[in-house]
Design an enzyme around this catalytic site. Structure first.
Site, PDB file in Angstrom:
ATOM      1  N   HIS A  77       0.869  -1.180   0.000  1.00 48.15           N
ATOM      2  CA  HIS A  77       0.000   0.000   0.000  1.00 48.15           C
ATOM      3  C   HIS A  77       0.908   1.233   0.000  1.00 48.15           C
ATOM      4  O   HIS A  77       2.023   1.173   0.530  1.00 48.15           O
ATOM      5  CB  HIS A  77      -0.828  -0.064   1.290  1.00 48.15           C
ATOM      6  CG  HIS A  77      -1.873   0.987   1.450  1.00 48.15           C
ATOM      7  ND1 HIS A  77      -1.585   2.273   1.813  1.00 48.15           N
ATOM      8  CD2 HIS A  77      -3.219   0.933   1.327  1.00 48.15           C
ATOM      9  CE1 HIS A  77      -2.711   2.965   1.906  1.00 48.15           C
ATOM     10  NE2 HIS A  77      -3.722   2.172   1.617  1.00 48.15           N
ATOM     11  N   ASP A  84       3.245  -4.021   8.100  1.00 46.87           N
ATOM     12  CA  ASP A  84       2.036  -3.233   7.880  1.00 46.87           C
ATOM     13  C   ASP A  84       0.860  -4.166   8.170  1.00 46.87           C
ATOM     14  O   ASP A  84       0.508  -5.010   7.358  1.00 46.87           O
ATOM     15  CB  ASP A  84       2.006  -2.731   6.428  1.00 46.87           C
ATOM     16  CG  ASP A  84       0.680  -2.067   6.067  1.00 46.87           C
ATOM     17  OD1 ASP A  84      -0.263  -2.113   6.879  1.00 46.87           O
ATOM     18  OD2 ASP A  84       0.585  -1.527   4.948  1.00 46.87           O
ATOM     19  N   GLN A  94      -4.389  -4.590   7.310  1.00 48.86           N
ATOM     20  CA  GLN A  94      -5.374  -5.613   6.957  1.00 48.86           C
ATOM     21  C   GLN A  94      -5.181  -6.879   7.784  1.00 48.86           C
ATOM     22  O   GLN A  94      -6.135  -7.610   8.044  1.00 48.86           O
ATOM     23  CB  GLN A  94      -5.274  -5.968   5.461  1.00 48.86           C
ATOM     24  CG  GLN A  94      -5.543  -4.803   4.517  1.00 48.86           C
ATOM     25  CD  GLN A  94      -6.956  -4.272   4.606  1.00 48.86           C
ATOM     26  OE1 GLN A  94      -7.886  -4.963   5.021  1.00 48.86           O
ATOM     27  NE2 GLN A  94      -7.142  -3.025   4.221  1.00 48.86           N
ATOM     28  N   LYS A 147     -10.201  -0.160  10.956  1.00 48.41           N
ATOM     29  CA  LYS A 147     -10.389  -1.357  10.136  1.00 48.41           C
ATOM     30  C   LYS A 147     -10.668  -2.581  10.997  1.00 48.41           C
ATOM     31  O   LYS A 147     -10.697  -3.709  10.511  1.00 48.41           O
ATOM     32  CB  LYS A 147      -9.155  -1.607   9.275  1.00 48.41           C
ATOM     33  CG  LYS A 147      -8.951  -0.548   8.192  1.00 48.41           C
ATOM     34  CD  LYS A 147      -7.736  -0.857   7.360  1.00 48.41           C
ATOM     35  CE  LYS A 147      -7.220   0.331   6.594  1.00 48.41           C
ATOM     36  NZ  LYS A 147      -7.967   0.631   5.380  1.00 48.41           N
ATOM     37  N   CYS A 171      -4.883   2.730  -3.349  1.00 47.61           N
ATOM     38  CA  CYS A 171      -3.588   3.178  -2.829  1.00 47.61           C
ATOM     39  C   CYS A 171      -2.496   2.147  -3.089  1.00 47.61           C
ATOM     40  O   CYS A 171      -1.616   1.944  -2.230  1.00 47.61           O
ATOM     41  CB  CYS A 171      -3.665   3.499  -1.323  1.00 47.61           C
ATOM     42  SG  CYS A 171      -4.815   4.789  -0.937  1.00 47.61           S
TER      43      CYS A 171
HETATM   44  N1  PMP Z   1      -1.757  -0.492   4.640  1.00 53.97           N
HETATM   45  C1  PMP Z   1      -2.748  -1.248   4.151  1.00 53.97           C
HETATM   46  C2  PMP Z   1      -2.454  -2.646   3.709  1.00 53.97           C
HETATM   47  C3  PMP Z   1      -4.037  -0.728   4.093  1.00 53.97           C
HETATM   48  O1  PMP Z   1      -5.031  -1.470   3.614  1.00 53.97           O
HETATM   49  C4  PMP Z   1      -4.276   0.595   4.551  1.00 53.97           C
HETATM   50  C5  PMP Z   1      -5.664   1.213   4.480  1.00 53.97           C
HETATM   51  N2  PMP Z   1      -6.290   1.097   3.229  1.00 53.97           N
HETATM   52  C6  PMP Z   1      -3.212   1.330   5.049  1.00 53.97           C
HETATM   53  C7  PMP Z   1      -1.973   0.755   5.081  1.00 53.97           C
HETATM   54  C8  PMP Z   1      -3.375   2.734   5.546  1.00 53.97           C
HETATM   55  O2  PMP Z   1      -4.181   2.759   6.675  1.00 53.97           O
HETATM   56  P1  PMP Z   1      -4.725   4.150   7.226  1.00 53.97           P
HETATM   57  O3  PMP Z   1      -5.359   4.835   6.068  1.00 53.97           O
HETATM   58  O4  PMP Z   1      -5.715   3.762   8.280  1.00 53.97           O
HETATM   59  O5  PMP Z   1      -3.562   4.890   7.778  1.00 53.97           O
END
Ligand code: PMP
Length: 415
Positions: free
Chosen positions: A125, A202, A205, A228, A367
């Protein structure tokens, strides 16, 4: 119809029970973007705002003491949830993004130098890519990318192939937010540690779907977001091994993160406060504590089996629709995310047509632009399930995708 005892949980999530337009019931399949909140979380946030909305660690008065107690209890709950040795190793942030930036800007700036290498993967991401790019530019680092397999899995050997004796950091997602791929963290951590590299996970998820135990996995840092995993927006966590957190300088200055301040200089506060300047997200942290309580009461094996069942059903139903290509690996290698490419239907059109039927999915690049470039796609559709989704939700998704596909097929100009 197949039902599961988890269906009973649906009553806990008020947002599930609504019509998004007259006569159109909500089918929420955008959980990878954010999950819905159960009553205990909503009530915990509301109780803070209604009964003891005081600042923490400051006032010597009853409300402030109550707020501080609830806030620190939430930290302890989160620490237990991820298997952290000590609540002091749980730093509150705004979310995964801020957590990873904190590692890059604090640990990275302190310990990385020109020529050092950071290993990432095709799956990352932007939150686990851009902060490293920024640091790489500033410090002259090299970024290397472990490649996924044809079916979107990440094998430990692929990570090993891009490790060198200059590898200092392996920053890797526990689960892809596009393909749902679950990454085998343990062998990756072992390989990285053998070479003296640290591992930043990270868990945005991964943590919501299968409780990650940091002690078992041995990760040096773990980043995740409250929103999440049934918690509020605006709060997340950076877990770190004590030795790293002790050695890292603060990334931001302000109140609360200092012990003594003169005109010229300051002494840092102890963990975890060293990294938490200013008034923290108090209500949100308390809400995340309630979310962790909620998730901890569920049988995690049953939840995982339920999500696996939903994915197997989704793969069966969607792959039976002509022109639908499911992205990513088979259900045994992934969590509750199904990415798709529907021939002749742009993902945005797909999402819009599904929305007409109340089915909420996400469309775009999620993203993860480099991953889409790798897949040769301008964008993709993504349905993502959580513990409260049902087989009927998946059927509504598949039926709606089928109708969208037919609509566009019939509209295609004939030659
Ligand atoms: N890493 C992953 C794998 C994600 O799915 C997300 C959220 N889509 C993020 C990072 C970023 O998380 P946040 O927007 O809550 O900071």
């Amino acid at each position: 119809e197949r039902t599961t005892p988890l269906d009973l949980l649906r009553a806990d999530f008020p947002a599930l029970d609504q019509e998004i337009r007259p006569g159109v019931r909500l089918t929420y399949l955008d959980n990878a973007a954010t999950t819905l909140k159960p009553w205990p979380v909503i009530r915990a946030v509301q109780a803070f705002d209604a009964e003891y909305p005081a600042n923490v660690h400051r006032g010597i008065h009853a409300l402030s003491e109550r707020a501080t107690e609830a806030y620190e209890l939430a930290r302890a709950k989160v620490a237990r949830f991820i298997g952290a040795e000590d609540p002091e190793q749980v730093i509150w942030t705004r979310g995964t993004t801020e957590s990873i930036n904190l590692v890059a800007q604090s640990w990275g700036r302190a310990f990385l130098k020109e020529g050092d290498e950071v290993v990432l993967s095709d799956l990352e991401h932007h939150a686990n890519l851009v902060p490293w790019q920024m640091l790489a530019k500033e410090r002259g680092l090299t970024l290397r990318f472990a490649e996924i397999t044809e079916d979107g899995r990440l094998e430990p050997e692929a990570v090993e192939r891009v490790m060198t004796d200059r590898t200092r950091v392996v920053a890797i997602s526990a689960m892809s937010n596009v393909l749902g791929t679950v990454v085998p963290l343990e062998p990756i951590v072992a390989m990285a540690h053998e070479r003296g590299a640290i591992v930043v996970v990270d868990g945005a998820q991964g943590v919501p779907h299968r409780a990650i135990d940091v002690s078992a996995i041995g990760a040096d840092f773990l980043a995740f977001s409250g929103h999440k995993m049934c918690g509020p927006t605006g709060v997340g966590v950076l877990y770190g091994k004590r030795e790293h957190l002790e050695a890292m300088p603060p990334a931001w200055g302000g109140g609360s993160m200092v012990m003594r301040v003169t005109r010229e200089s300051s002494e840092w506060n102890d963990l975890p406060y060293k990294f938490e300047p200013g008034t923290p997200p108090i209500a949100q942290a308390i809400g995340l504590g309630a979310a962790v309580d909620y998730l901890s009461k569920l049988d995690s094996g049953a939840v995982a089996a339920h999500e696996r069942g939903l994915m197997e059903h989704a793969h069966r139903r969607l792959s039976a629709i002509e022109g639908v290509r499911i992205l990513g690996p088979s259900p045994e290698h992934k969590g509750g995310i199904v990415g798709m490419d529907v021939e002749g239907v742009h993902p945005h059109d797909l999402a819009q047509l599904l929305d007409r039927e109340g089915v909420a999915i996400r469309a775009g690049q999620h993203c993860a632009m480099p991953l889409h470039q790798k897949l040769g796609l301008a964008a993709s559709g993504r349905a993502s399930a959580y513990l409260y989704n049902t087989t009927e939700d998946v059927d509504r998704l598949a039926d709606a995708v089928d109708r969208a596909r037919h609509l566009f097929k019939d509209r295609r100009p004939r030659r």
